[in-house]
Design a protein around this motif. Structure first.
Motif, PDB file in Angstrom:
ATOM      1  N   ALA A  67     -14.431   3.291  -3.537  1.00  0.00           N
ATOM      2  CA  ALA A  67     -13.197   2.698  -3.009  1.00  0.00           C
ATOM      3  C   ALA A  67     -13.370   1.196  -2.827  1.00  0.00           C
ATOM      4  CB  ALA A  67     -12.823   3.362  -1.685  1.00  0.00           C
ATOM      5  N   LEU A  95      -7.993   3.101   6.628  1.00  0.00           N
ATOM      6  CA  LEU A  95      -7.234   2.211   5.733  1.00  0.00           C
ATOM      7  C   LEU A  95      -7.274   0.777   6.258  1.00  0.00           C
ATOM      8  CD1 LEU A  95      -5.341   1.782   3.277  1.00  0.00           C
ATOM      9  CD2 LEU A  95      -3.425   2.252   4.813  1.00  0.00           C
ATOM     10  N   GLY A 106       1.001   5.322   0.180  1.00  0.00           N
ATOM     11  CA  GLY A 106       0.328   6.605   0.413  1.00  0.00           C
ATOM     12  C   GLY A 106       1.212   7.748  -0.039  1.00  0.00           C
ATOM     13  N   VAL A 116      -2.828   4.729  -2.823  1.00  0.00           N
ATOM     14  CA  VAL A 116      -3.985   5.372  -2.226  1.00  0.00           C
ATOM     15  C   VAL A 116      -3.843   6.889  -2.350  1.00  0.00           C
ATOM     16  CG1 VAL A 116      -4.620   3.451  -0.725  1.00  0.00           C
ATOM     17  CG2 VAL A 116      -3.108   5.180   0.159  1.00  0.00           C
ATOM     18  N   THR A 138      -6.599   4.013  -5.977  1.00  0.00           N
ATOM     19  CA  THR A 138      -7.889   4.255  -5.322  1.00  0.00           C
ATOM     20  C   THR A 138      -7.814   5.540  -4.507  1.00  0.00           C
ATOM     21  OG1 THR A 138      -9.671   3.262  -4.007  1.00  0.00           O
ATOM     22  CG2 THR A 138      -7.425   2.903  -3.200  1.00  0.00           C
ATOM     23  N   TYR A 139      -8.912   5.849  -3.843  1.00  0.00           N
ATOM     24  CA  TYR A 139      -8.980   7.089  -3.078  1.00  0.00           C
ATOM     25  C   TYR A 139      -8.150   6.998  -1.805  1.00  0.00           C
ATOM     26  CZ  TYR A 139     -12.793   8.184  -6.195  1.00  0.00           C
ATOM     27  OH  TYR A 139     -13.532   8.437  -7.324  1.00  0.00           O
ATOM     28  N   HIS A 140      -7.697   8.163  -1.371  1.00  0.00           N
ATOM     29  CA  HIS A 140      -6.973   8.238  -0.102  1.00  0.00           C
ATOM     30  C   HIS A 140      -7.994   8.179   1.042  1.00  0.00           C
ATOM     31  CE1 HIS A 140      -4.376   9.678   3.077  1.00  0.00           C
ATOM     32  NE2 HIS A 140      -3.357   9.536   2.260  1.00  0.00           N
ATOM     33  N   ILE A 163       0.871  -1.178   0.000  1.00  0.00           N
ATOM     34  CA  ILE A 163       0.000   0.000   0.000  1.00  0.00           C
ATOM     35  C   ILE A 163       0.907   1.227   0.000  1.00  0.00           C
ATOM     36  CG2 ILE A 163      -1.984   1.088   1.138  1.00  0.00           C
ATOM     37  CD1 ILE A 163      -2.314  -1.999   0.576  1.00  0.00           C
ATOM     38  N   ARG A 171      -8.422   5.049 -11.848  1.00  0.00           N
ATOM     39  CA  ARG A 171      -9.067   3.950 -11.115  1.00  0.00           C
ATOM     40  C   ARG A 171      -9.505   2.831 -12.066  1.00  0.00           C
ATOM     41  NH1 ARG A 171     -14.031   5.306  -9.679  1.00  0.00           N
ATOM     42  NH2 ARG A 171     -14.140   3.461  -8.354  1.00  0.00           N
TER      43      ARG A 171
END
Ligand code: URA
Length: 263
Positions: free
Chosen positions: A249, A141, A119, A198, A233-235, A117, A217
């Motif tokens: 998401a 998350l 960020g 993310v 994807t979205y944060h 993952i 996406r």
């Protein structure tokens, strides 16, 4: 995963009713060559195997970087092991963020993880604790990961930037360029089956694009020489502000899980 458990996880990310996608929307049409978003629970039969040549718009970003400077930056950390890399990050003074950080935030999780993952950058809590995604966004998350059957301890979590930008401003391009080789070496060491970017900043930096997240996406991009699939994807911090998008998401996470299962 049984239905009750799934419902509990979906509740945790703020989705109260789960309706199979084919009852709420037609399958999303993607550009030719991109991996289409399969309707749950149909397996993604059309997922191109990672060895297939990537279409032009899915060419790994590294292949597009021709500037000598960028190429040598990518070489910088190549070949170092985990302890060496961690030590290099801890001592890093390559950009001005070293002057304002409390500490670097290297990454956390299983070094055998299949999921990485990624960020954007540490926030205030992460800067104080030295661990990524430990604030409210981190809790969301964790719930998002649980919704696809993953415990936080099973994945590896890192950021594009290892230091907090003051006031949580967006990373400068120069900061990202200096820091990305660390993440690239983390990816080389981890050899994940899938990258989940993310948020817009992570996705744009990893894919070297300025396309909006909405266009990134539900596509299986490829990252680097390994061609590891990358899903955007979205944060979670955005989702905390915009809970209506949690459903999207959730679609992204299911798509990522399906892509991962095919690798
Ligand atoms: N937001 C991020 O992108 N990363 C973190 O580690 C925390 C918040």
């Amino acid at each position: 995963m049984n239905r009750a458990l799934r419902k509990e996880y979906l509740h945790a990310i703020g989705i109260e009713t789960w309706v199979k996608r084919e009852t709420i929307a037609a399958p999303i049409q993607l550009r030719a060559g991109a991996v289409s978003a399969p309707a749950d629970p149909v397996p993604p039969a059309n997922l191109a195997p990672p060895t297939n040549p990537a279409p032009a718009d899915l060419v790994p970003p590294a292949a597009r970087v021709s500037a000598a400077g960028a190429a040598s930056a990518a070489e910088r950390e190549r070949g170092v092991d985990w302890p060496q890399l961690e030590a290099r990050v801890a001592a890093c003074m390559r950009c001005p963020l070293h002057a304002t950080r409390t500490q670097t935030v290297f990454g956390v999780g299983s070094r055998q993880a299949q999921w990485l993952i990624v960020g954007e950058a540490p926030g205030a809590e992460e800067d104080a604790r030295g661990e990524p995604f430990v604030g409210r966004a981190g809790q969301l998350l964790n719930s998002m990961l649980r919704a696809v059957g993953l415990a936080r301890e099973q994945v590896y979590i890192a950021n594009v930037l290892k230091c907090r930008p003051p006031g949580n401003r967006d990373p400068a391009a120069s900061e990202a360029a200096e820091c990305l080789p660390y993440l690239e070496q983390q990816i080389a060491l981890l050899r994940p089956k899938i990258l989940l970017a993310v948020g817009r900043i992570a996705a744009q930096n990893l894919l070297r694009t300025d396309s909006p997240l909405g266009r990134l996406r539900l596509k299986a991009h490829r990252f680097g020489h390994s061609q590891v699939p990358l899903i955007a994807t979205y944060h979670p911090a955005y989702l905390l502000r915009t809970p209506a998008d949690k459903r999207k998401a959730w679609e992204d996470l299911k798509f990522a899980r399906e892509v991962c299962a095919r690798v």
